[in-house]
Motif scaffolding. Structure first.
Motif, PDB file in Angstrom:
ATOM      1  N   HIS A 309       0.809  -1.218   0.000  1.00  0.00           N
ATOM      2  CA  HIS A 309       0.000   0.000   0.000  1.00  0.00           C
ATOM      3  C   HIS A 309       0.848   1.277   0.000  1.00  0.00           C
ATOM      4  N   THR A 310       2.167   1.137   0.189  1.00  0.00           N
ATOM      5  CA  THR A 310       3.020   2.311   0.352  1.00  0.00           C
ATOM      6  C   THR A 310       3.868   2.576  -0.888  1.00  0.00           C
ATOM      7  N   LEU A 311       3.842   3.818  -1.343  1.00  0.00           N
ATOM      8  CA  LEU A 311       4.736   4.279  -2.408  1.00  0.00           C
ATOM      9  C   LEU A 311       5.860   5.059  -1.735  1.00  0.00           C
ATOM     10  N   PHE A 312       7.063   4.586  -1.896  1.00  0.00           N
ATOM     11  CA  PHE A 312       8.217   5.136  -1.177  1.00  0.00           C
ATOM     12  C   PHE A 312       9.034   6.008  -2.125  1.00  0.00           C
ATOM     13  N   ILE A 313       9.289   7.259  -1.688  1.00  0.00           N
ATOM     14  CA  ILE A 313       9.996   8.240  -2.523  1.00  0.00           C
ATOM     15  C   ILE A 313      11.299   8.642  -1.853  1.00  0.00           C
ATOM     16  N   GLY A 314      12.363   8.732  -2.640  1.00  0.00           N
ATOM     17  CA  GLY A 314      13.643   9.201  -2.128  1.00  0.00           C
ATOM     18  C   GLY A 314      14.360  10.034  -3.169  1.00  0.00           C
ATOM     19  N   SER A 315      15.380  10.742  -2.733  1.00  0.00           N
ATOM     20  CA  SER A 315      16.118  11.621  -3.646  1.00  0.00           C
ATOM     21  C   SER A 315      17.522  11.846  -3.107  1.00  0.00           C
ATOM     22  N   PHE A 316      18.459  12.081  -4.021  1.00  0.00           N
ATOM     23  CA  PHE A 316      19.821  12.422  -3.625  1.00  0.00           C
ATOM     24  C   PHE A 316      20.052  13.938  -3.641  1.00  0.00           C
ATOM     25  N   SER A 317      18.996  14.702  -3.909  1.00  0.00           N
ATOM     26  CA  SER A 317      19.133  16.162  -3.959  1.00  0.00           C
ATOM     27  C   SER A 317      19.511  16.755  -2.611  1.00  0.00           C
ATOM     28  N   LYS A 318      19.016  16.146  -1.529  1.00  0.00           N
ATOM     29  CA  LYS A 318      19.247  16.705  -0.194  1.00  0.00           C
ATOM     30  C   LYS A 318      20.585  16.295   0.396  1.00  0.00           C
ATOM     31  N   THR A 319      21.086  15.133   0.006  1.00  0.00           N
ATOM     32  CA  THR A 319      22.344  14.658   0.581  1.00  0.00           C
ATOM     33  C   THR A 319      23.541  14.913  -0.330  1.00  0.00           C
ATOM     34  N   MET A 320      23.263  15.194  -1.603  1.00  0.00           N
ATOM     35  CA  MET A 320      24.344  15.416  -2.573  1.00  0.00           C
ATOM     36  C   MET A 320      24.297  16.857  -3.076  1.00  0.00           C
ATOM     37  N   ALA A 321      23.671  17.033  -4.239  1.00  0.00           N
ATOM     38  CA  ALA A 321      23.540  18.359  -4.836  1.00  0.00           C
ATOM     39  C   ALA A 321      22.202  18.441  -5.567  1.00  0.00           C
ATOM     40  N   PRO A 322      21.426  19.499  -5.355  1.00  0.00           N
ATOM     41  CA  PRO A 322      20.122  19.632  -6.007  1.00  0.00           C
ATOM     42  C   PRO A 322      20.191  19.591  -7.534  1.00  0.00           C
ATOM     43  N   THR A 323      21.315  20.050  -8.103  1.00  0.00           N
ATOM     44  CA  THR A 323      21.404  20.098  -9.571  1.00  0.00           C
ATOM     45  C   THR A 323      21.476  18.713 -10.200  1.00  0.00           C
ATOM     46  N   LEU A 324      21.746  17.682  -9.410  1.00  0.00           N
ATOM     47  CA  LEU A 324      21.746  16.321  -9.954  1.00  0.00           C
ATOM     48  C   LEU A 324      20.372  15.943 -10.493  1.00  0.00           C
ATOM     49  N   ARG A 325      19.326  16.355  -9.782  1.00  0.00           N
ATOM     50  CA  ARG A 325      17.948  16.029 -10.128  1.00  0.00           C
ATOM     51  C   ARG A 325      17.776  14.541 -10.392  1.00  0.00           C
ATOM     52  N   VAL A 326      18.144  13.737  -9.421  1.00  0.00           N
ATOM     53  CA  VAL A 326      17.940  12.298  -9.573  1.00  0.00           C
ATOM     54  C   VAL A 326      17.497  11.702  -8.239  1.00  0.00           C
ATOM     55  N   GLY A 327      16.455  10.920  -8.314  1.00  0.00           N
ATOM     56  CA  GLY A 327      15.920  10.236  -7.147  1.00  0.00           C
ATOM     57  C   GLY A 327      15.243   8.962  -7.606  1.00  0.00           C
ATOM     58  N   TRP A 328      14.268   8.482  -6.848  1.00  0.00           N
ATOM     59  CA  TRP A 328      13.583   7.252  -7.202  1.00  0.00           C
ATOM     60  C   TRP A 328      12.252   7.186  -6.486  1.00  0.00           C
ATOM     61  N   MET A 329      11.414   6.303  -6.972  1.00  0.00           N
ATOM     62  CA  MET A 329      10.220   5.910  -6.238  1.00  0.00           C
ATOM     63  C   MET A 329      10.036   4.414  -6.430  1.00  0.00           C
TER      64      MET A 329
END
Length: 406
Positions: A309-329
């Motif tokens: 039932h859960t859609l899990f979202i993550g991103s490397f923008s907060k721990t790396m650099a926002p300009t990467l614009r790469v994450g996942w769901m």
């Protein structure tokens, strides 16, 4: 004397050219007189004179209590009409931000202000040296130059799958969809899964940009009381029992933006029960999880959910650099397949270059090395700020010291 050397004629010519060439379309609101005076480096009287001339020529018009706008007439002939793009787009499917949000967005670009709202590491904390090595790896890993099926690079998805396994979430590479940040994941969910008019439950205080995604798509937002580390799940249960329509919960449970609160284990388990009892999907936005400072936080809600039932979202923008614009769901396979198909309709998927750079960064252990260094630096900065607050404003304010996040 005018130190900038700018005359009212220069201002007239500048605005007239913008309007004549269509760069400033009819209905566009001009900056305030004060803002224009600052931009041109002149007195307000010079700006007022220029605006009077432009009004006489029919290029701009004033609306009482509202401001000054580009008129819908060509600067060269009063008989030729412009397309008024402001009116044309007023009732578009995706309206513009509220004025206060647009002001916040503009202030975020002001380097003279310490930014506490958007959740971005200081430039000194970016892992430049380590990540440069991963960028160099693209010479041997990047060899795909055509379109793909929207699911992203398998190596990146496999690396994210291993990363999630270490955090208690069993997601195969086939159930991971690369996205360009958490906001895009929310947009895909809204467009691909939610029904118009569906209820989206959120904690009482939430990240302003995430709420805008739902609001502009015609969803009904309902806030849930939220205090300390507890979400009022009884309130949510009561409302769900009355709600006969489609509903979904959006929650940022770990170091929540903007108040950095982390939901306790009990709230997380209760949300999983509610999701099961009322068939309510949960969007878990967990982009700050890796930024723990004192101790590792509670396991994700998705790790307790064995019903899909859960859609899990993550991103490397907060721990790396926002300009990467790469994450996942990640979520159930059939849901990810549907959203992958939607990605193909919209933009053919996330760029391969940042995916492959992050694949190398994860696989070679550089990411964990970076996190260890980052947490120490964040702890030093947090403790320094707490000391400054105690020294200078202890008699005027109270605060809580966060255990992680921004």
């Amino acid at each position: 004397m005018n130190p900038s050397g700018t005359t009212y004629r220069d201002i007239v010519e500048y605005i007239e050219k913008k309007a004549a060439e269509g760069e400033w379309s009819a209905g566009r609101k001009l900056p305030t007189q004060r803002e224009m005076a600052a931009a041109f480096g002149v007195n307000r009287s010079t700006v007022i004179h220029a605006l009077d001339v432009l009004k006489e020529r029919g290029i701009i018009e004033s609306k009482t209590g509202s401001g000054t706008y580009v008129s819908d007439y060509d600067a060269s002939t009063l008989s030729k009409r412009f397309v008024n793009w402001t009116d044309f787009s007023k009732y578009s499917l995706h309206p513009t931000n509220h004025d206060i949000v647009r002001k916040i967005n503009k202030l975020e670009l002001d380097d003279s202000i310490i930014q506490l709202g958007k959740g971005e590491l200081h430039e000194e904390l970016f892992p430049k040296r380590l990540f440069d090595e991963s960028l160099c790896s693209l010479e041997t890993t990047y060899h795909h130059y055509g379109y793909d099926d929207g699911t992203g690079d398998y190596r990146y998805r496999k690396a994210v799958s291993s990363y999630l396994k270490d955090r208690g979430i069993a997601s195969s590479p086939d159930t991971i969809l690369p996205v360009s940040g958490a906001l895009q994941a929310l947009q895909l969910i809204t467009l691909g899964l939610l029904q118009m008019g569906a209820t989206v439950y959120t904690p009482q205080i939430s990240y302003v940009h995430s709420l805008h995604v739902f609001r502009t798509s015609g969803m009904q937002l309902k806030s849930i009381p939220f205090k300390k580390q507890r979400l009022d799940t009884e309130y949510l249960r009561d409302d769900l029992s009355k709600n006969k329509g489609s509903s979904m919960l959006y929650v940022n449970p770990t170091f929540q933006n903007p108040v950095t609160t982390t939901l306790d284990d009990q709230s997380r388990k209760e949300l999983v029960e509610l999701s099961r009892d009322y068939q309510m999907p949960v969007i878990e936005d967990d982009i700050f999880r890796d930024l723990w400072i004192d101790q590792e936080p509670q396991p994700p809600i998705a790790s307790f959910d064995h019903n899909g039932h859960t859609l899990f979202i993550g991103s490397f923008s907060k721990t790396m650099a926002p300009t990467l614009r790469v994450g996942w769901m990640t979520g159930p396979a059939d849901v990810m397949e549907k959203l992958s198909d939607l990605r193909m309709q919209l933009d053919y998927g996330t760029s391969y270059l940042p995916q492959l750079a992050m694949y190398d960064f994860l696989e070679t252990g550089k990411y964990d090395e970076h996190l260890n260094t980052l947490r120490k630096k964040l702890r030093d900065r947090r403790d320094t700020l707490a000391q400054l607050l105690e020294t200078y404003i202890a008699d005027a304010a109270t605060w809580e010291i966060p255990e992680g996040g921004m």
